[in-house]
Write an enzyme that holds these catalytic residues in place. Sequence first.
Site, PDB file in Angstrom:
ATOM      1  N   ASP A 168      83.568  65.057   9.837  1.00  0.00           N
ATOM      2  CA  ASP A 168      83.790  65.256  11.271  1.00  0.00           C
ATOM      3  C   ASP A 168      82.980  64.242  12.066  1.00  0.00           C
ATOM      4  O   ASP A 168      82.071  63.584  11.542  1.00  0.00           O
ATOM      5  CB  ASP A 168      83.443  66.691  11.682  1.00  0.00           C
ATOM      6  N   ALA A 169      83.303  64.115  13.329  1.00  0.00           N
ATOM      7  CA  ALA A 169      82.713  63.049  14.150  1.00  0.00           C
ATOM      8  C   ALA A 169      81.196  63.134  14.194  1.00  0.00           C
ATOM      9  O   ALA A 169      80.504  62.110  14.238  1.00  0.00           O
ATOM     10  CB  ALA A 169      83.296  63.094  15.563  1.00  0.00           C
TER      11      ALA A 169
END
Length: 303
Positions: A168-169
């Site tokens: 995820d970011a």
Amino acid sequence: MTPPRNRRPGGPQGAPRGTGPKKPPRPGRRPQPDRGTTGRSRKGQPDLAPEPPRLPTIDVHDPEGTRLQKVLAAAGVGSRRACELLIAEGRVEVDGQVVTELGVRVDPLRQTVHVDGERIQLDESRVYLAFNKPAGVVTTMSDELGRLNIGDYVAGRPERLFHVGRLDADTEGLLILTNDGDLAHRLQHPAHGVLKTYIAEIPGPVPKDLGKQLRAGVELDDGPVQVDSFRIVDSKPGKAIVEVILHEGRKHIVRRLLEHVGHPVISLVRTQVGPITLGSTNPGRWRPLSQREISDLYKAAGL
């Protein structure tokens, strides 16, 4: 008159041995089967087992191909002379067939070669990179919203690369980038159980039995999950650094898992995928994998 020696009574010359009527078996004694030529020659000797069928020899020679020692040397296995010795010693297999002749030619794009049981990648067009994804970068090769993505870091490369797995970011760390679709698919498939290692910073203190609880498994909204390994790396007032190893690949699995047990993630880094480690690669940088690392990846993926 005494009959001459070496004659059997019952006839002028006696009956030849073994030609007379056989005696009936004694009462209570099991008759012995006729063992033929594979029976015991004397008591205590094992029966002779039949020879196993020989596997057919496969002709792996491709007249239009390249000499095997040259292909191995180009793949970085060693000098051409060293590769010739490997072949002569029977340590090289082509399509599962041991090759000992130096004149064999192979097609590196079509055939599979192993040295000492480890697969050698012969296709020079294949690319394998270890990329350290920084926090704030989305795990895509392009983004319609214009966000910073992995493709921005490898835009200068001519190959069409794709990433193995996702982060995820807000998570940083190791991603494998490649154009080898078969390997990428196997590394991501849960059936092969390729382990991923994460280092997480979480609120402390951490109870002593947390690792036992996570190894036993907890129930999340989308099903149960259990870690393969858990340990506390460091502890400070109000915080702790822990290592989590698991083969799960579900979305945000580490964050959801730790939050479920009351320790939401403050920061998260993936440091290892299978046999490949992040090492000293800085965020936003990538490095090519060595031939040994590629072979180890193939082994982890069952190829």
